[in-house]
Design a protein around this motif. Structure first.
Motif, PDB file in Angstrom:
ATOM      1  N   LYS A 216       0.824  -1.211   0.000  1.00 17.33           N
ATOM      2  CA  LYS A 216       0.000   0.000   0.000  1.00 17.33           C
ATOM      3  C   LYS A 216       0.860   1.264   0.000  1.00 17.33           C
ATOM      4  O   LYS A 216       0.479   2.289  -0.593  1.00 17.33           O
ATOM      5  N   GLU A 217       2.022   1.198   0.672  1.00 17.30           N
ATOM      6  CA  GLU A 217       2.841   2.399   0.872  1.00 17.30           C
ATOM      7  C   GLU A 217       4.001   2.538  -0.114  1.00 17.30           C
ATOM      8  O   GLU A 217       4.873   3.378   0.075  1.00 17.30           O
ATOM      9  N   LEU A 218       4.028   1.743  -1.168  1.00 15.76           N
ATOM     10  CA  LEU A 218       5.165   1.812  -2.100  1.00 15.76           C
ATOM     11  C   LEU A 218       5.344   3.202  -2.700  1.00 15.76           C
ATOM     12  O   LEU A 218       6.473   3.706  -2.800  1.00 15.76           O
ATOM     13  N   ASP A 219       4.247   3.851  -3.098  1.00 21.03           N
ATOM     14  CA  ASP A 219       4.347   5.194  -3.671  1.00 21.03           C
ATOM     15  C   ASP A 219       4.849   6.192  -2.623  1.00 21.03           C
ATOM     16  O   ASP A 219       5.706   7.036  -2.911  1.00 21.03           O
ATOM     17  N   PHE A 220       4.311   6.097  -1.414  1.00 20.49           N
ATOM     18  CA  PHE A 220       4.766   6.976  -0.332  1.00 20.49           C
ATOM     19  C   PHE A 220       6.255   6.770  -0.062  1.00 20.49           C
ATOM     20  O   PHE A 220       7.015   7.743   0.060  1.00 20.49           O
ATOM     21  N   LEU A 221       6.685   5.520   0.035  1.00 22.91           N
ATOM     22  CA  LEU A 221       8.098   5.239   0.318  1.00 22.91           C
ATOM     23  C   LEU A 221       8.996   5.766  -0.796  1.00 22.91           C
ATOM     24  O   LEU A 221      10.114   6.221  -0.537  1.00 22.91           O
ATOM     25  N   ASP A 222       8.505   5.741  -2.021  1.00 22.70           N
ATOM     26  CA  ASP A 222       9.268   6.283  -3.140  1.00 22.70           C
ATOM     27  C   ASP A 222       9.476   7.784  -2.969  1.00 22.70           C
ATOM     28  O   ASP A 222      10.549   8.324  -3.284  1.00 22.70           O
ATOM     29  N   THR A 223       8.474   8.487  -2.432  1.00 24.62           N
ATOM     30  CA  THR A 223       8.613   9.938  -2.193  1.00 24.62           C
ATOM     31  C   THR A 223       9.603  10.235  -1.068  1.00 24.62           C
ATOM     32  O   THR A 223      10.087  11.351  -0.951  1.00 24.62           O
ATOM     33  N   GLN A 224       9.889   9.239  -0.232  1.00 23.43           N
ATOM     34  CA  GLN A 224      10.820   9.420   0.891  1.00 23.43           C
ATOM     35  C   GLN A 224      12.269   9.107   0.514  1.00 23.43           C
ATOM     36  O   GLN A 224      13.133   9.018   1.382  1.00 23.43           O
ATOM     37  N   ASN A 225      12.507   8.931  -0.792  1.00 22.91           N
ATOM     38  CA  ASN A 225      13.857   8.621  -1.283  1.00 22.91           C
ATOM     39  C   ASN A 225      14.382   7.323  -0.663  1.00 22.91           C
ATOM     40  O   ASN A 225      15.519   7.244  -0.189  1.00 22.91           O
ATOM     41  N   VAL A 226      13.524   6.296  -0.673  1.00 18.65           N
ATOM     42  CA  VAL A 226      13.830   5.024  -0.020  1.00 18.65           C
ATOM     43  C   VAL A 226      13.956   3.911  -1.061  1.00 18.65           C
ATOM     44  O   VAL A 226      13.177   3.841  -2.008  1.00 18.65           O
ATOM     45  N   GLN A 227      14.952   3.050  -0.873  1.00 19.31           N
ATOM     46  CA  GLN A 227      15.025   1.790  -1.616  1.00 19.31           C
ATOM     47  C   GLN A 227      14.770   0.661  -0.619  1.00 19.31           C
ATOM     48  O   GLN A 227      15.143   0.777   0.554  1.00 19.31           O
ATOM     49  N   ILE A 228      14.119  -0.399  -1.094  1.00 13.54           N
ATOM     50  CA  ILE A 228      13.580  -1.402  -0.163  1.00 13.54           C
ATOM     51  C   ILE A 228      14.134  -2.789  -0.451  1.00 13.54           C
ATOM     52  O   ILE A 228      14.126  -3.249  -1.602  1.00 13.54           O
ATOM     53  N   ILE A 229      14.606  -3.450   0.611  1.00 15.59           N
ATOM     54  CA  ILE A 229      14.895  -4.888   0.590  1.00 15.59           C
ATOM     55  C   ILE A 229      13.746  -5.525   1.372  1.00 15.59           C
ATOM     56  O   ILE A 229      13.648  -5.372   2.584  1.00 15.59           O
ATOM     57  N   TRP A 230      12.880  -6.228   0.667  1.00 15.15           N
ATOM     58  CA  TRP A 230      11.592  -6.679   1.229  1.00 15.15           C
ATOM     59  C   TRP A 230      11.572  -8.203   1.270  1.00 15.15           C
ATOM     60  O   TRP A 230      11.456  -8.854   0.254  1.00 15.15           O
ATOM     61  N   GLN A 231      11.719  -8.747   2.477  1.00 18.81           N
ATOM     62  CA  GLN A 231      11.623 -10.194   2.658  1.00 18.81           C
ATOM     63  C   GLN A 231      10.159 -10.493   3.005  1.00 18.81           C
ATOM     64  O   GLN A 231       9.722 -10.264   4.130  1.00 18.81           O
ATOM     65  N   CYS A 232       9.426 -10.983   2.017  1.00 16.48           N
ATOM     66  CA  CYS A 232       7.972 -11.121   2.189  1.00 16.48           C
ATOM     67  C   CYS A 232       7.560 -12.495   2.711  1.00 16.48           C
ATOM     68  O   CYS A 232       6.421 -12.684   3.130  1.00 16.48           O
ATOM     69  N   GLY A 233       8.470 -13.491   2.670  1.00 19.01           N
ATOM     70  CA  GLY A 233       8.168 -14.802   3.235  1.00 19.01           C
ATOM     71  C   GLY A 233       7.657 -15.800   2.217  1.00 19.01           C
ATOM     72  O   GLY A 233       7.122 -15.458   1.160  1.00 19.01           O
ATOM     73  N   LYS A 234       7.823 -17.048   2.579  1.00 21.16           N
ATOM     74  CA  LYS A 234       7.487 -18.176   1.700  1.00 21.16           C
ATOM     75  C   LYS A 234       6.016 -18.168   1.267  1.00 21.16           C
ATOM     76  O   LYS A 234       5.684 -18.465   0.120  1.00 21.16           O
ATOM     77  N   LEU A 235       5.123 -17.816   2.189  1.00 19.78           N
ATOM     78  CA  LEU A 235       3.686 -17.907   1.900  1.00 19.78           C
ATOM     79  C   LEU A 235       3.202 -16.820   0.952  1.00 19.78           C
ATOM     80  O   LEU A 235       2.115 -16.927   0.381  1.00 19.78           O
ATOM     81  N   TYR A 236       4.003 -15.761   0.785  1.00 15.79           N
ATOM     82  CA  TYR A 236       3.526 -14.596   0.047  1.00 15.79           C
ATOM     83  C   TYR A 236       4.374 -14.224  -1.161  1.00 15.79           C
ATOM     84  O   TYR A 236       4.051 -13.271  -1.870  1.00 15.79           O
ATOM     85  N   TYR A 237       5.450 -14.963  -1.407  1.00 16.52           N
ATOM     86  CA  TYR A 237       6.384 -14.560  -2.453  1.00 16.52           C
ATOM     87  C   TYR A 237       5.730 -14.494  -3.830  1.00 16.52           C
ATOM     88  O   TYR A 237       5.944 -13.545  -4.594  1.00 16.52           O
ATOM     89  N   GLN A 238       4.928 -15.485  -4.169  1.00 18.65           N
ATOM     90  CA  GLN A 238       4.282 -15.497  -5.488  1.00 18.65           C
ATOM     91  C   GLN A 238       3.389 -14.266  -5.685  1.00 18.65           C
ATOM     92  O   GLN A 238       3.253 -13.757  -6.794  1.00 18.65           O
ATOM     93  N   GLN A 239       2.809 -13.790  -4.599  1.00 18.66           N
ATOM     94  CA  GLN A 239       1.904 -12.648  -4.666  1.00 18.66           C
ATOM     95  C   GLN A 239       2.644 -11.320  -4.853  1.00 18.66           C
ATOM     96  O   GLN A 239       2.178 -10.435  -5.576  1.00 18.66           O
ATOM     97  N   TYR A 240       3.811 -11.193  -4.209  1.00 22.44           N
ATOM     98  CA  TYR A 240       4.484  -9.890  -4.164  1.00 22.44           C
ATOM     99  C   TYR A 240       5.723  -9.767  -5.045  1.00 22.44           C
ATOM    100  O   TYR A 240       6.273  -8.670  -5.176  1.00 22.44           O
TER     101      TYR A 240
END
Length: 368
Positions: A216-240
Motif C-alpha cells: 500500500k505504501e510503495l508510492d509513499f516510500l518512493d517519495t521518501q527517497n527510499v530503496q527497499i529490501i523486502w523479505q515477504c516470506g514463503k507464503l507470500y512470495y508469489q503474490q508480491y
C-alpha cells in the motif's frame, strides 16, 4: 575429562520457524567448535522448513509427524492426538537408536516429543526459552529439564527458579561484525548511493499485514527517497514478487545473507518474535516493530515493549498502521539524530554471549 576429544552424541530439536531453527543451529555450531569429535542429530517436524535449513547448515535431521493445535476446530486438530502418539513413538526410536548424551530444545512442535522421550530415558536436557511468555510445550518440559536458558527477567512464575539461567537468545555469529560489511552489503544488493535503505522483515513464513502495508505504501516510500529490501516470506512470495525491481524495490522469499541485509539497512521494519528482537539488539539499527497480534498472550508486543520502553525502538500496532505509519516513518527518516539514538540505545540491550553461555551449560551437563 577432555571434552574436546570425547565423542559425545548431542541431539537438538527446534523448528517450525526460523526463530526456533537458527538458535538451535547456533548452539550446535558453538558446541562443534568446542568438541570437533561430537556427533550431532537434529529432530524436526516433517514438511517444515527445518527439514531444508538444517541440512543446509551441515547437520543430519530426522522428521516427526507432528504439528501444533489450531485455535479453532479443524481437521488438523482432530488429527493431533494421532500425530502426537505417532511422534512420541518416533522420538522414542530416535533416542533409543542415537543414544544421546544430552538433549537440547529450542521450541517448536517437534521439541515436545523429543525432549519428553529424552527425559524418560534419563538423558540430561536443556531447554532454551526465547520469549517473555513461554509456550505450553516449554512449560511442560521445564518440569524435567535440568537447565532452562531464558532471555527475559521474571520467568520464575513459569519455570523452577533454581534451574533458570538468563543467557539471552542465540544469534547467527555472522551478525557480530556487520559494521565492517557495509560496502560489501551495498554491492551485494546493488544499492543506489544517496538513498535510504529500508529492510522489511516478516519472518521466514511471512507476515500478511506487514506485506499489505508495504504494498500500500510503495508510492509513499518512493517519495521518501527510499530503496527497499523486502523479505515477504514463503507464503507470500508469489503474490508480491511482481514488485521486484520496480520503484527501487527488491522482493525476496527468504534472505540467506542476513548479515549483509542488516549491514545494508538504514531503517528496519520487523515483527517482534524473540529471535528477531535479540538479533536486532546486536545489529544496532533503528527499528520500527509491528508485533503480530496473533500469538499466545500477545507476547510479541511484550517483547517489543521491553525495547521501546528503553527508547531503543519504535512500535506501531497493526490497528494503528493506517493512521500512524506515514507520519512515524517520515519523521524517523528525516532525523539522522533520532536514527542514531535508537541504534545506540538498542545496541545497549544486546546479550552478545548467549550462544557461548548456553554451550557452557551444555558442557556442565555432559560432565555430570
Amino acid at each position: 575429562m577432555n571434552n574436546k576429544n570425547k565423542t559425545y552424541k548431542i541431539i537438538l530439536s527446534g523448528g517450525g520457524t526460523g526463530g526456533h531453527i537458527y538458535p538451535a543451529i547456533a548452539i550446535a555450531n558453538e558446541l562443534k567448535l568446542r568438541m570437533p569429535n561430537a556427533e550431532f542429530l537434529f529432530v524436526g517436524a516433517k514438511d517444515r522448513m527445518e527439514m531444508d535449513k538444517v541440512p543446509e547448515a551441515g547437520y543430519a535431521i530426522k522428521g516427526l509427524w507432528i504439528s501444533g493445535i489450531q485455535r479453532k476446530l479443524t481437521f488438523k486438530n482432530l488429527m493431533f492426538p494421532f500425530k502426537l502418539i505417532h511422534s512420541l513413538w518416533g522420538a522414542r526410536k530416535i533416542v533409543k537408536d542415537f543414544k544421546p548424551d544430552v538433549a537440547i530444545g529450542t521450541g517448536g512442535f517437534a521439541s515436545g516429543p523429543l525432549l519428553y522421550m529424552a527425559a524418560l530415558n534419563r538423558i540430561p536436557s536443556l531447554i532454551q526459552e526465547q520469549n517473555s511468555y513461554p509456550g505450553i510445550t516449554n512449560k511442560l518440559l521445564s518440569k524435567k529439564a535440568q537447565k532452562i536458558c531464558v532471555a527475559y527477567d521474571g520467568l520464575e512464575r513459569f519455570f523452577p527458579k533454581d534451574r533458570i539461567i538468563k543467557t539471552g537468545n542465540p544469534v547467527r555469529q555472522g551478525l557480530l561484525d556487520i559494521d565492517t560489511k557495509t560496502d560489501e552489503a551495498k554491492n551485494f544488493f546493488n544499492l543506489k548511493q544517496g538513498k535510504h535503505t529500508l529492510l522489511v522483515l516478516g519472518g521466514s513464513l511471512g507476515a500478511k499485514r506487514v506485506n499489505e502495508l508495504i504494498e500500500k505504501e510503495l508510492d509513499f516510500l518512493d517519495t521518501q527517497n527510499v530503496q527497499i529490501i523486502w523479505q515477504c516470506g514463503k507464503l507470500y512470495y508469489q503474490q508480491y514478487k511482481i514488485y521486484s525491481n520496480t520503484k527501487n524495490v527488491q522482493v525476496y522469499e527468504f534472505l540467506n545473507n542476513m548479515d549483509l541485509a542488516y549491514a545494508a539497512a538504514d531503517v528496519i521494519i520487523s515483527r517482534a518474535g524473540a529471535s528477531s528482537v535479540s538479533e536486532l539488539c546486536i545489529v544496532g539499527k533503528p527499528v520500527i516493530f509491528i508485533p503480530s497480534p496473533n500469538v499466545a498472550e500477545d507476547h510479541q508486543t511484550k517483547n517489543a515493549m521491553a525495547v521501546v520502553d528503553k527508547e531503543a525502538a519504535l512500535i506501531i500496532k497493526e490497528e494503528d498502521l493506517n493512521a500512524d505509519f506515514e507520519n512515524n516513518f517520515s519523521l524517523l527518516v528525516a532525523s539522522p539524530e533520532k536514527q542514531k539514538q535508537l541504534g545506540k540505545n538498542i545496541k545497549k540491550l544486546a546479550l552478545v554471549n548467549a550462544t557461548k553461555q548456553i554451550a557452557d551449560e551444555v558442557e556442565k551437563l555432559l560432565k555430570n
